[in-house]
Write an enzyme that holds these catalytic residues in place. Structure first.
Site, mmCIF file in Angstrom:
data_model
loop_
_atom_site.group_PDB
_atom_site.id
_atom_site.type_symbol
_atom_site.label_atom_id
_atom_site.label_comp_id
_atom_site.label_asym_id
_atom_site.label_seq_id
_atom_site.Cartn_x
_atom_site.Cartn_y
_atom_site.Cartn_z
ATOM 1 C CG ASP A 184 -45.979 13.184 8.388
ATOM 2 O OD1 ASP A 184 -45.043 13.839 7.890
ATOM 3 O OD2 ASP A 184 -46.047 12.918 9.614
ATOM 4 C CG ASP A 230 -40.090 12.502 10.366
ATOM 5 O OD1 ASP A 230 -39.351 11.533 10.150
ATOM 6 O OD2 ASP A 230 -39.850 13.651 9.937
ATOM 7 N N GLY A 233 -44.245 18.334 12.381
ATOM 8 C CA GLY A 233 -44.682 18.742 11.047
ATOM 9 C C GLY A 233 -44.169 20.102 10.620
ATOM 10 N NE ARG A 236 -32.816 20.519 9.845
ATOM 11 C CZ ARG A 236 -31.951 20.111 8.912
ATOM 12 N NH1 ARG A 236 -30.817 20.759 8.735
ATOM 13 N NH2 ARG A 236 -32.226 19.057 8.150
ATOM 14 C CB SER A 290 -37.932 15.552 7.309
ATOM 15 O OG SER A 290 -36.607 15.169 7.607
ATOM 16 C CG ASN A 295 -32.398 14.420 7.899
ATOM 17 O OD1 ASN A 295 -31.246 14.275 7.486
ATOM 18 N ND2 ASN A 295 -32.717 15.356 8.778
ATOM 19 C CG ASP A 333 -47.150 12.348 13.393
ATOM 20 O OD1 ASP A 333 -46.961 12.937 12.312
ATOM 21 O OD2 ASP A 333 -46.308 12.351 14.321
HETATM 22 C C1 G6P Z 1 -40.913 16.771 10.041
HETATM 23 C C2 G6P Z 1 -40.974 16.486 11.532
HETATM 24 C C3 G6P Z 1 -40.456 17.658 12.318
HETATM 25 C C4 G6P Z 1 -39.104 18.109 11.802
HETATM 26 C C5 G6P Z 1 -39.213 18.490 10.329
HETATM 27 C C6 G6P Z 1 -37.885 18.945 9.723
HETATM 28 O O1 G6P Z 1 -41.943 17.628 9.728
HETATM 29 O O2 G6P Z 1 -42.301 16.209 11.916
HETATM 30 O O3 G6P Z 1 -40.358 17.264 13.672
HETATM 31 O O4 G6P Z 1 -38.607 19.212 12.539
HETATM 32 O O5 G6P Z 1 -39.676 17.357 9.623
HETATM 33 O O6 G6P Z 1 -37.007 17.861 9.668
HETATM 34 P P1 G6P Z 1 -35.485 17.994 9.246
HETATM 35 O O7 G6P Z 1 -35.041 16.550 9.143
HETATM 36 O O8 G6P Z 1 -35.425 18.702 7.937
HETATM 37 O O9 G6P Z 1 -34.799 18.749 10.319
HETATM 38 MG MG MG Z 2 -45.220 13.543 11.343
#
Ligand code: G6P
Ligand code: MG
Length: 213
Positions: A8, A10, A45, A48, A115, A117, A169
């Site tokens: 993972d 983030d 995890g 969005r 994510s 991003n 995490d």
């Molecule tokens: C990861 C993080 C989440 C986040 C998700 C979507 O899983 O742990 O906290 O909301 O990604 O991320 P994004 O950058 O697409 O909004």
């Molecule tokens: Mg994470």
């Protein structure tokens, strides 16, 4: 025998979990939903829109589909402003060393982050080249805790699930790894990550020898 490790992003390789937390907290406050660290553990995890829906449900108010898209965009713009200056200095202690240890031992590495991003983040951290496979939101239908992202990463590496282990995490992420029938290495607190096989405080405690079967 393990032949691949699926990470993972983030909260494991970099502390962007904290930036997601700050951005969700601000959004929750703007819609009058209560928000704390314990609730935030439920969001980690989760993708969005899934996270947004959990926060909006806690607000007790109704939101139209258009409102939801606007709120999701607001959160993402705030999050992107927080990660704009990310650099290799933002890798968590032990992150670069763990990737090196794994690759030096001849195992493959994959990234599994829901994510949107994720690609930008690994590029800013300078580790994009360290992964044989990157699976992000664009390549999957179901967010963690569904096992899809870990199974897709294993398949991308050309490996079976039992040849891989996952590093996470989040509660949802550990569930996804276990649902994929992989060994789950938790990063954080054993009191939170109760379903992980082993939990370490951070990658500075990572030791590949300890997990090899
Ligand atoms: C990861 C993080 C989440 C986040 C998700 C979507 O899983 O742990 O906290 O909301 O990604 O991320 P994004 O950058 O697409 O909004
Ligand atoms: Mg994470």
């Amino acid at each position: 025998e393990y032949r691949g490790v699926i990470f993972d992003l983030d909260g494991v390789l970099t502390d962007t979990a904290h930036y997601h937390y700050l951005a969700w907290k601000k959004l929750a406050e703007s819609v009058g939903a209560s928000f704390d660290e314990a609730f935030n553990e439920q969001l980690k995890g989760v993708d969005r829109m899934g996270s947004l829906n959990l926060i909006l449900a806690a607000s007790g108010k109704d939101f139209s589909a258009t409102d939801k898209l606007t709120l999701a965009d607001e959160k993402n713009l705030h999050y992107q402003s927080l990660i704009a200056q990310l650099s290799p200095a933002d890798l968590l202690p032990g992150a670069a060393e763990s990737l090196q240890q794994i690759r030096a031992a001849g195992l493959k590495t994959a990234l599994a982050s829901v994510s949107k991003n994720a690609q930008a983040v690994i590029e800013r951290l300078g580790i994009a080249e360290q992964f044989d496979v990157v699976v992000d939101a664009a390549k999957i239908k179901n967010s963690k805790p569904d096992p899809e992202i870990f199974l897709t990463a294993a398949a991308g590496l050309g490996l079976t699930a039992d040849e891989c282990f996952g590093v996470e995490d989040s509660i949802a992420g550990i569930r996804a790894i276990k649902a994929a029938r992989m060994f789950a290495l938790g990063i954080g607190s054993p009191a939170v990550l109760t379903e992980a096989d082993v939990v370490i405080a951070g990658l500075h405690h990572f030791s590949l020898q300890d997990y090899l079967k």
